[in-house]
Design a protein around this motif. Sequence first.
Motif, PDB file in Angstrom:
ATOM      1  N   UNK A 336     -35.589 -78.663 -18.335  1.00 26.53           N
ATOM      2  CA  UNK A 336     -35.698 -79.713 -17.289  1.00 26.53           C
ATOM      3  C   UNK A 336     -34.569 -80.765 -17.403  1.00 26.53           C
ATOM      4  N   UNK A 337     -34.420 -81.356 -18.741  1.00 30.29           N
ATOM      5  CA  UNK A 337     -33.568 -82.443 -19.298  1.00 30.29           C
ATOM      6  C   UNK A 337     -32.282 -81.781 -20.251  1.00 30.29           C
ATOM      7  N   UNK A 338     -31.234 -82.292 -20.069  1.00 29.73           N
ATOM      8  CA  UNK A 338     -30.216 -81.531 -20.683  1.00 29.73           C
ATOM      9  C   UNK A 338     -30.129 -81.938 -22.344  1.00 29.73           C
ATOM     10  N   UNK A 339     -31.462 -81.761 -22.991  1.00 30.41           N
ATOM     11  CA  UNK A 339     -31.319 -82.023 -24.469  1.00 30.41           C
ATOM     12  C   UNK A 339     -32.325 -81.243 -25.200  1.00 30.41           C
ATOM     13  N   UNK A 340     -31.889 -80.938 -26.518  1.00 31.84           N
ATOM     14  CA  UNK A 340     -32.525 -79.776 -27.075  1.00 31.84           C
ATOM     15  C   UNK A 340     -33.000 -80.548 -28.561  1.00 31.84           C
ATOM     16  N   UNK A 341     -33.156 -79.424 -29.506  1.00 31.63           N
ATOM     17  CA  UNK A 341     -33.576 -79.839 -30.907  1.00 31.63           C
ATOM     18  C   UNK A 341     -32.351 -79.695 -31.832  1.00 31.63           C
ATOM     19  N   UNK A 342     -31.085 -79.576 -31.223  1.00 31.57           N
ATOM     20  CA  UNK A 342     -29.949 -79.391 -31.934  1.00 31.57           C
ATOM     21  C   UNK A 342     -29.807 -80.737 -32.832  1.00 31.57           C
ATOM     22  N   UNK A 371     -24.051 -79.748 -36.057  1.00 27.18           N
ATOM     23  CA  UNK A 371     -23.496 -80.028 -37.420  1.00 27.18           C
ATOM     24  C   UNK A 371     -24.628 -80.475 -38.576  1.00 27.18           C
ATOM     25  N   UNK A 372     -25.644 -81.083 -38.210  1.00 26.99           N
ATOM     26  CA  UNK A 372     -26.520 -81.577 -38.945  1.00 26.99           C
ATOM     27  C   UNK A 372     -28.057 -80.772 -39.012  1.00 26.99           C
ATOM     28  N   UNK A 373     -28.254 -80.162 -37.969  1.00 31.23           N
ATOM     29  CA  UNK A 373     -29.538 -79.519 -37.746  1.00 31.23           C
ATOM     30  C   UNK A 373     -29.799 -78.520 -38.951  1.00 31.23           C
ATOM     31  N   UNK A 374     -30.880 -78.301 -39.081  1.00 33.65           N
ATOM     32  CA  UNK A 374     -31.591 -77.473 -39.948  1.00 33.65           C
ATOM     33  C   UNK A 374     -32.834 -77.335 -39.707  1.00 33.65           C
ATOM     34  N   UNK A 375     -33.514 -75.889 -40.140  1.00 38.55           N
ATOM     35  CA  UNK A 375     -34.824 -75.722 -40.113  1.00 38.55           C
ATOM     36  C   UNK A 375     -35.168 -75.072 -41.552  1.00 38.55           C
TER      37      UNK A 375
END
Length: 574
Positions: A336-342, A371-375
């Motif tokens: 719904x909003x243009x953001x995510x967990x990236x 660039x900085x995301x990880x799981x």
Amino acid sequence: MSIHNLFLHSGFQYMESRHITSLPIVFPRGKAAAYTKTYKTQAGDFMVAVVGPREDLSRLPEVYVIHRPDHLIGRTLPHISSFHSLCLVDQDTADWDPQYPLTVIEIIDNLIQKALDSAVVGGQQRQAEFHTEFINYWDGDVSAYIYGNTGDLGGLRFSYRTLNTVTSEHGRPHKEYVVFTDDKQRDDWFRLRGEKSSLGFDGNVTVVRVNSSKVAPDKWPPQSLKGVFNWLQDADRQAHDALARGILANLTKNTQVVLFDVINEGIIGFEVRFNSVTKSVLQHHAKKRSNSGNRAQRQKLSSVLPMLRSKDATTSFSRIAVKSISNKEIQLRNRPIPVDLENKKILIIGCGTIGGFTSQLLVKVGAGRGKTGKMVLCDGDTLSPGNLSRHTLPAAYIGWNKAEALGNLIKRDSLGCPNIEIRPYHLEINEKHIQGFDIVVDATGHAPVGKMLAYVARLAALRPPFIIHGYNDAYGQASVVIVDNGKACYGCAKRLVTLKDESRPTTPHRVSCGSIFTPYDANVSTVTAALIQEAALNTLQDKLPWTYAQHSTGNAVHHKRRRLEKFGDCSVCS
């Protein structure tokens, strides 16, 4: 009354679809029913055929325009494809009552009239009818998948590679393109398609940005390179000249792939093949043009255009249906909003049933990207046959460590390569191990782990902003998710009773030496995982809408969503 008789009762006439010969498609052999009717519009009479209606009417039948007024023959009309199919309604979102077939046929009748009335409008209203549907009328002959974002292809250098792929169990190989900016993307697509990647590329892609409110010409889609230039000359003169320059710049091979990034509409493309003589002449012009000034370049461009428009210059022309496979296009499409967990650093403790479904859901909304995301996945258990009825992991991973198996499965089936780290052991809960993460997910369902996480976080100099606990409660009758943002904690939530003593089963567990489990179906864990995904996405908002959520069935006591308040007698945080 049968569907056949109801159509006749509604003013339609019967014929076999194999006798419809005026369409650019061929219907399957056999005696498929078709029902024809003439409709009057302000532009003249149309005849349509309703082909192969099903007795259950749970899906609307295909509708084709088999005759139109003479002055509209060969002209592109909104809501009518190049195959003469008439678009009535979005089948996936529309609603009707199929148990009342006569009413449904009346609805079909009205929809046909409405669609035809809209198809013959003129001027600005005609452009409005095409708006946001323009690329659907392109009718590509071959598919291309691009690692790029719609509306944002400028400034990037794309190459393409051709491959033959099979998209059904007994299907035949068919041609498709992958369009990429680096070799990793090319190799990623070949891996997903089960093909061995090869070095290099087939050619560079010419990308042209089209910015015009007048995107719908009278004749569409174009059947040749000349038709494309005619469209751009009227729609966007800058794009027209940019196409010519792009073709001259990429004359290394006879075949060229061109993509149009049409603003507010989408991406379309085509492949064109020049004959050898034309290619040589164009290369000569391109070389002379590169050594001349701007004014001379414009003059030479005008001298080249007649050759590019000539029907003898090309040996083949085919339209390409382009689909974006960029992370942005896939991850943000349903947000719904243009953001995510990236770019978020996420730690998942526990890769059992809840952790497995949670990991897959979080990857779909950007976890492990950027660039900085990880799981990071942590678990010390191995997958056993008894886990298969609830776990997301398939039987091929029996005997694997659950964290390693889950990471392998996600990487194998994901577009791109998400940044996933594996810790194949039971994580010791201390400040060092949770430091530096934006979100820590406790999917163990183990109360001591939840309490220790809450305790350590409150002693840490720099705690994770959010700790999300997800567990199945009330012997599999409740899904509970708690968001610890530094206020109320896991221990505070435990004062909310989810099952009264009189409702407890007499033998809730099955026990063997060294192991214990509670028998219930996987649906509870999938709901818990979905609530964890919702909680993780809520952390992107300025204010959390809730810090406690529960879904209950059976005899479980239900508690409404709330912002959990700190409990004065909490054994963890008071």
